[in-house]
Scaffold this motif. Structure first.
Motif, mmCIF file in Angstrom:
data_model
loop_
_atom_site.group_PDB
_atom_site.id
_atom_site.type_symbol
_atom_site.label_atom_id
_atom_site.label_comp_id
_atom_site.label_asym_id
_atom_site.label_seq_id
_atom_site.Cartn_x
_atom_site.Cartn_y
_atom_site.Cartn_z
ATOM 1 N N UNK A 195 44.384 20.791 -52.778
ATOM 2 C CA UNK A 195 43.524 21.779 -52.136
ATOM 3 C C UNK A 195 42.220 21.978 -52.869
ATOM 4 N N UNK A 196 42.275 22.016 -54.200
ATOM 5 C CA UNK A 196 41.054 22.165 -55.001
ATOM 6 C C UNK A 196 40.137 20.967 -54.794
ATOM 7 N N UNK A 197 40.736 19.773 -54.780
ATOM 8 C CA UNK A 197 39.930 18.560 -54.590
ATOM 9 C C UNK A 197 39.311 18.530 -53.199
ATOM 10 N N UNK A 198 40.082 18.895 -52.185
ATOM 11 C CA UNK A 198 39.547 18.883 -50.825
ATOM 12 C C UNK A 198 38.428 19.893 -50.659
ATOM 13 N N UNK A 199 38.565 21.050 -51.301
ATOM 14 C CA UNK A 199 37.516 22.068 -51.233
ATOM 15 C C UNK A 199 36.233 21.577 -51.882
ATOM 16 N N UNK A 200 36.359 20.936 -53.044
ATOM 17 C CA UNK A 200 35.184 20.407 -53.736
ATOM 18 C C UNK A 200 34.518 19.308 -52.913
ATOM 19 N N UNK A 201 35.319 18.447 -52.313
ATOM 20 C CA UNK A 201 34.762 17.382 -51.483
ATOM 21 C C UNK A 201 34.112 17.955 -50.230
ATOM 22 N N UNK A 202 34.739 18.971 -49.648
ATOM 23 C CA UNK A 202 34.170 19.604 -48.468
ATOM 24 C C UNK A 202 32.805 20.210 -48.744
ATOM 25 N N UNK A 203 32.618 20.736 -49.941
ATOM 26 C CA UNK A 203 31.323 21.300 -50.318
ATOM 27 C C UNK A 203 30.241 20.227 -50.395
ATOM 28 N N UNK A 204 30.671 18.974 -50.564
ATOM 29 C CA UNK A 204 29.743 17.849 -50.604
ATOM 30 C C UNK A 204 29.603 17.185 -49.241
ATOM 31 N N UNK A 205 30.219 17.769 -48.208
ATOM 32 C CA UNK A 205 30.127 17.211 -46.860
ATOM 33 C C UNK A 205 31.150 16.134 -46.561
ATOM 34 N N UNK A 206 32.144 15.959 -47.442
ATOM 35 C CA UNK A 206 33.173 14.935 -47.259
ATOM 36 C C UNK A 206 34.432 15.614 -46.740
ATOM 37 N N UNK A 207 34.835 15.265 -45.515
ATOM 38 C CA UNK A 207 35.956 15.927 -44.847
ATOM 39 C C UNK A 207 37.238 15.124 -45.048
ATOM 40 N N UNK A 208 38.159 15.672 -45.819
ATOM 41 C CA UNK A 208 39.480 15.068 -46.005
ATOM 42 C C UNK A 208 40.514 16.185 -45.910
ATOM 43 N N UNK A 209 41.772 15.798 -45.746
ATOM 44 C CA UNK A 209 42.844 16.773 -45.619
ATOM 45 C C UNK A 209 43.665 16.852 -46.894
ATOM 46 N N UNK A 210 44.252 18.026 -47.106
ATOM 47 C CA UNK A 210 45.187 18.202 -48.217
ATOM 48 C C UNK A 210 46.428 18.909 -47.701
ATOM 49 N N UNK A 211 47.526 18.770 -48.422
ATOM 50 C CA UNK A 211 48.756 19.453 -48.064
ATOM 51 C C UNK A 211 49.864 18.491 -47.713
#
Length: 408
Positions: free
Chosen positions: A348-364
């Motif tokens: 979740x932390x990694x996905x949030x950081x990537x999302x802030x950079x415009x990179x959409x991935x899923x976690x969970x």
């Protein structure tokens, strides 16, 4: 024909969402296993439906007859997509999960107490939960074990298909790990004991040509929003299979397949959008028939996605603190879905950081909760998942790797 990086760049122009940005950053959609973007052709098809024939079926006036025609063409098109004998094999529903609940309920009425239903530890809950519920009717539920490699234990599968087995519900491909299961073995085993084979092809359909004739599945389910269409569920039924089931339906519903399992008024505009999505995919292939163009296009797209996912797999494994989960890309057939965990960061932390950079991935756990539990990852936040689609580019993969490296 071959689907190349140039084709991928060209197809990107067909997807309006790929031109969007958020907070000043161009978006990179690597979330395909959760649902892909849709091309303009699909959007226009649905808009045209609402503009020209937004009425119900079976009326004695021109717009209603047009809806009837479009629904028939949609069934023919989806039949071509999965390699079915004809439109009578294709039923539509709200989504795959709803259709599978309806299917399992109908099948459950044919079971006797003590009959066995086999599911797997790898599957999405949509192909577990509906069958687990049959325990209430006295069915015994068995599970095929998942190995740490992300593959099913084939010896355990063979041992658990017995004369008491009435249904084997198995995913064609894992949405969490990219594993492609041995459906040929599953069919041989179930045929030997006259059990139904129910295949969840939701994660398989976007990445490989489907041939229900070769699979010899009794039922197969998939979802349009995973292969560039709207949210509509699809159920393929082998000829005659649906007619033998006591489905839930109103007295006024047509009791024949494929209508036998469809309840209420369908989402006609979205179903027309499904037709457009399959035709869009077919436009990237060659051949004399729609089926030939679909198979050619999906074969080319599959090879392209596999190469790109493998390149990411090979690069990300070199990053410190990264562990890859699921089969590697030496496996003959593998979906272009790569899941990792990172030391020092939850998914979740990694996905949030990537999302802030415009990179959409899923976690969970991606609703493959049992698989994540078996792998010992449930208490660690699950997996960080990347999915490659036909519009994914090497530049997109580069953006993802940059973001992972920045995590440190």
């Amino acid at each position: 024909m071959a689907f190349t990086a140039d084709h991928s760049e060209r197809c990107r122009r067909d997807f309006p969402a790929l031109r969007r940005s958020a907070e000043g950053k161009d978006l990179v959609f690597l979330d395909g296993p959760g649902g892909v973007q849709v091309p303009t052709a699909v959007i226009q098809a649905m808009a045209d439906f609402y503009e020209t024939c937004n009425v119900n079926t079976h009326g004695n006036f021109a717009p209603s007859r047009e809806v009837d025609r479009r629904m028939h063409v949609a069934r023919e098109t989806l039949a071509a997509f999965v390699g079915a004998a004809g439109p009578e094999c294709i039923s539509f529903g709200q989504n795959m999960t709803t259709l599978n609940f309806a299917l399992s309920t109908a099948v459950g009425r044919t079971l006797k107490e003590g009959d066995e239903v086999l599911i797997t530890q790898l599957d999405h809950e949509a192909n577990r939960g509906p069958w687990l519920r049959l325990q209430e009717r006295g069915a015994v539920i068995q599970e095929v074990k998942l190995k740490e490699s992300g593959e099913l234990d084939l010896a355990d599968m063979a041992a658990k298909v017995t004369k008491r087995t009435r249904v084997f519900a198995i995913g064609a491909s894992s949405n969490a790990l990219g594993t492609v299961n041995d459906l040929a073995l599953a069919r041989r085993l179930t045929r030997a004991v006259d059990a139904l084979l129910v295949v969840d092809a939701v994660h398989y359909a976007p990445h490989f040509p489907i041939d229900v004739g070769a699979m010899d599945a009794d039922f197969l389910l998939c979802s349009g929003y995973k292969f560039y269409g709207p949210h509509v569920g699809v159920l393929y039924s082998k000829p005659g299979a649906l007619d033998r089931l006591p489905t839930d339906r109103l007295s006024v519903q047509d009791p024949a397949a494929p209508y036998r399992i469809e309840t209420g008024t369908l989402n006609h505009a979205a179903i027309d959008g499904m037709r457009a999505a399959v035709e869009y995919l077919a436009s990237w292939g060659t051949g004399g028939t729609l089926r030939e163009r679909i198979v050619d296009a999906m074969s080319g797209i599959s090879a392209y996605e596999h190469r790109l996912a493998r390149s990411y797999h090979d690069e990300v494994r070199r990053l410190p603190g990264v562990r890859l989960w699921g089969p590697d890309f030496t496996t003959p057939v593998r979906a272009p879905t790569v899941s990792i965990t990172l030391d020092g960061h939850t998914a979740g932390e990694a996905a949030t950081a990537l999302g802030a950079r415009g990179v959409c991935v899923w976690d969970g756990n991606f609703y493959a909760a049992r698989a994540v539990e078996i792998l010992g990852l449930a208490d660690r936040g699950g997996l960080l998942r990347t999915g490659v689609s036909m519009y994914t580019t090497q530049h997109d993969i580069g953006r993802l790797l940059e973001g992972l490296q920045a995590l440190g």
